[in-house]
Design a protein around this motif. Structure first.
Motif, PDB file in Angstrom:
ATOM      1  N   GLY A  20       0.828  -1.194   0.000  1.00  0.00           N
ATOM      2  CA  GLY A  20       0.000   0.000   0.000  1.00  0.00           C
ATOM      3  C   GLY A  20       0.861   1.242   0.000  1.00  0.00           C
ATOM      4  O   GLY A  20       2.087   1.177   0.162  1.00  0.00           O
ATOM      5  N   ILE A  21       0.224   2.379  -0.163  1.00  0.00           N
ATOM      6  CA  ILE A  21       0.934   3.654  -0.186  1.00  0.00           C
ATOM      7  C   ILE A  21       0.133   4.686   0.591  1.00  0.00           C
ATOM      8  O   ILE A  21      -1.102   4.743   0.478  1.00  0.00           O
ATOM      9  N   VAL A  22       0.828   5.485   1.395  1.00  0.00           N
ATOM     10  CA  VAL A  22       0.200   6.663   1.987  1.00  0.00           C
ATOM     11  C   VAL A  22       0.001   7.657   0.852  1.00  0.00           C
ATOM     12  O   VAL A  22       0.973   8.139   0.266  1.00  0.00           O
ATOM     13  N   SER A  73      11.030   1.983  -4.246  1.00  0.00           N
ATOM     14  CA  SER A  73      10.755   1.286  -2.983  1.00  0.00           C
ATOM     15  C   SER A  73       9.820   0.105  -3.197  1.00  0.00           C
ATOM     16  O   SER A  73      10.032  -0.987  -2.649  1.00  0.00           O
ATOM     17  N   LYS A  74       8.779   0.323  -3.993  1.00  0.00           N
ATOM     18  CA  LYS A  74       7.829  -0.764  -4.246  1.00  0.00           C
ATOM     19  C   LYS A  74       8.494  -1.911  -4.992  1.00  0.00           C
ATOM     20  O   LYS A  74       8.260  -3.090  -4.677  1.00  0.00           O
ATOM     21  N   GLU A  75       9.311  -1.586  -5.984  1.00  0.00           N
ATOM     22  CA  GLU A  75      10.011  -2.634  -6.733  1.00  0.00           C
ATOM     23  C   GLU A  75      10.890  -3.460  -5.804  1.00  0.00           C
ATOM     24  O   GLU A  75      11.010  -4.686  -5.969  1.00  0.00           O
ATOM     25  N   TYR A  86       1.662  -3.795   3.804  1.00  0.00           N
ATOM     26  CA  TYR A  86       2.975  -3.169   3.944  1.00  0.00           C
ATOM     27  C   TYR A  86       2.877  -1.834   3.203  1.00  0.00           C
ATOM     28  O   TYR A  86       2.857  -1.801   1.975  1.00  0.00           O
ATOM     29  N   VAL A  87       2.801  -0.748   3.964  1.00  0.00           N
ATOM     30  CA  VAL A  87       2.440   0.546   3.390  1.00  0.00           C
ATOM     31  C   VAL A  87       3.648   1.486   3.356  1.00  0.00           C
ATOM     32  O   VAL A  87       4.241   1.786   4.397  1.00  0.00           O
ATOM     33  N   ILE A  88       4.001   1.924   2.174  1.00  0.00           N
ATOM     34  CA  ILE A  88       5.106   2.865   2.010  1.00  0.00           C
ATOM     35  C   ILE A  88       4.642   4.260   2.423  1.00  0.00           C
ATOM     36  O   ILE A  88       3.594   4.734   1.983  1.00  0.00           O
ATOM     37  N   ASN A  89       5.437   4.894   3.262  1.00  0.00           N
ATOM     38  CA  ASN A  89       5.110   6.232   3.763  1.00  0.00           C
ATOM     39  C   ASN A  89       6.311   7.138   3.547  1.00  0.00           C
ATOM     40  O   ASN A  89       7.121   7.360   4.442  1.00  0.00           O
ATOM     41  N   SER A  90       6.453   7.637   2.328  1.00  0.00           N
ATOM     42  CA  SER A  90       7.560   8.532   2.009  1.00  0.00           C
ATOM     43  C   SER A  90       7.262   9.911   2.577  1.00  0.00           C
ATOM     44  O   SER A  90       6.163  10.433   2.427  1.00  0.00           O
ATOM     45  N   PHE A 127       0.023  -0.713  -6.808  1.00  0.00           N
ATOM     46  CA  PHE A 127      -0.340  -0.844  -5.404  1.00  0.00           C
ATOM     47  C   PHE A 127      -1.726  -1.472  -5.279  1.00  0.00           C
ATOM     48  O   PHE A 127      -2.561  -1.371  -6.188  1.00  0.00           O
ATOM     49  N   LYS A 128      -1.963  -2.111  -4.138  1.00  0.00           N
ATOM     50  CA  LYS A 128      -3.253  -2.754  -3.886  1.00  0.00           C
ATOM     51  C   LYS A 128      -4.139  -1.937  -2.954  1.00  0.00           C
ATOM     52  O   LYS A 128      -5.357  -2.108  -2.948  1.00  0.00           O
ATOM     53  N   GLY A 129      -3.517  -1.062  -2.157  1.00  0.00           N
ATOM     54  CA  GLY A 129      -4.297  -0.278  -1.206  1.00  0.00           C
ATOM     55  C   GLY A 129      -3.679   1.085  -0.991  1.00  0.00           C
ATOM     56  O   GLY A 129      -2.501   1.315  -1.292  1.00  0.00           O
TER      57      GLY A 129
END
Length: 260
Positions: free
Chosen positions: A7-9, A253-255, A236-240, A29-31
Motif C-alpha cells: 500500500g501507499i500513503v 521502494s515498491k520494486e 505493507y504501506v510505504i510512507n515517504s 499498489f493494492k491499497g
C-alpha cells in the motif's frame, strides 16, 4: 506475498487525491492509506454522495483503502483537548465504515511509564472509550506512540478495556530510536495490524536523510519474514516523507518490496 499487500500513503505522492489514486494504480499498489483530517476527506466535508464517488473511483482503479489516517495534531498530550479528540476520532471511525476500511491510525504521543500519574489514567480512559467504539463496529485503532521499550507499550495496551486498540508498526522510526525492529515484531505481534515503511541513512556529514526502501538501515527481508511468520495479514504501506522525487522514489521502494 508482500506484492499482494503493498500500500501507499496517498499524500506521499504530493498530488491531488484523484491524481494520486491514478498513480498508485499505475504503480501496482493494492491499497492506499489516506488522511481523513485533510479538508476534502474530513467527515464533515465529504457527503454520502462524495463517499460513494470516492469508492467508485477506487474500485475502477482496483484499489482499496487499507487505512484512514486519523492523527490529530500532537495526539493525546493535552487533557483539555481529550474530549474533542475522542469525538473527532469517533467521527473518523464512522467515515471508515462508509469507506469500507477497518483500520484508523491514531497518534497518541508518549506512553507514560508511571501508572500512578493523572496522564496515564486519562490516556487509558480515553483510548478505552475510543477503542470500544471501534471494536463495536469491527474496526481497530492502529496507534503511533513513543515509548522507551516494548514492554512499556505492551503493558499499556494490556491495561485497556477493549480489543479495539492495536499498533501501527514503523521499523525505521524504531531504529532511529535505538529499538530493534525484529525483536519488536515478536514482542508486539499480537497487536500489529498495520505498517508504515520508509527508510533512512546517515550522510558523510552525519545527517539523517530519507532514501528509497532498501537503500537504508531497515533489514527489510528479515523484517518481512519475521512479521509474516507471526501470521500478519495486513498491508505493507510505504510512507515517504521528504523524498525530492516522490513518485520515482516510491516506485523504486515498491520494486524492492515486490522481490519478497
Amino acid at each position: 506475498m508482500i506484492k499482494q499487500r503493498t500500500g501507499i500513503v496517498l499524500e506521499s505522492f504530493r498530488l491531488r487525491i484523484k491524481d494520486g489514486i491514478n498513480v498508485a494504480s499505475t504503480l501496482g499498489f493494492k491499497g492506499i492509506q489516506i488522511d481523513a483530517t485533510q479538508r476534502e476527506i474530513a467527515p464533515e466535508n465529504i457527503s454520502q454522495t462524495g463517499r460513494r464517488e470516492l469508492k467508485r473511483i477506487l474500485d475502477m482503479n482496483r484499489l482499496c483503502i487499507c487505512a484512514l489516517r486519523g492523527e490529530l495534531g500532537a495526539g493525546f498530550t493535552n487533557h483539555n483537548e481529550f474530549d474533542y479528540i475522542i469525538q473527532r476520532t469517533k467521527e473518523i471511525i464512522n467515515l471508515a465504515l462508509d469507506l469500507q476500511t477497518a483500520i484508523i491510525t491514531v497518534q497518541i504521543g508518549s506512553i507514560p511509564t508511571d501508572q500512578g500519574t493523572t496522564h496515564w489514567h486519562a490516556l487509558n480512559t480515553a483510548l478505552s472509550e475510543i477503542g470500544q467504539h471501534a471494536e463495536n463496529y469491527g474496526c481497530r485503532l492502529a496507534v503511533k506512540a513513543s515509548y522507551v521499550n516494548y514492554s512499556t507499550l505492551k503493558d499499556f495496551l494490556k491495561s485497556l478495556h477493549t480489543d479495539g486498540v492495536k499498533v501501527i508498526y514503523d521499523p525505521a522510526s524504531l531504529m532511529t530510536n535505538n529499538l530493534d525492529p525484529i525483536k519488536g515484531v515478536y514482542e508486539l505481534h499480537e497487536y500489529i495490524v498495520h505498517t508504515n515503511l520508509w527508510d533512512t541513512r546517515q550522510t558523510e556529514e552525519g545527517r539523517q536523510i530519507e532514501v528509497p526502501i532498501g537503500d537504508g538501515i531497515i533489514p527489510v527481508e528479515e523484517f518481512a519474514s519475521s512479521l509474516d511468520s507471526t501470521g500478519y495479514y495486513g498491508f505493507y504501506v510505504i510512507n515517504s516523507k521528504t523524498m525530492q522525487n516522490p513518485v520515482e522514489s516510491i516506485k523504486k521502494s515498491k520494486e524492492f518490496l515486490d522481490r519478497f
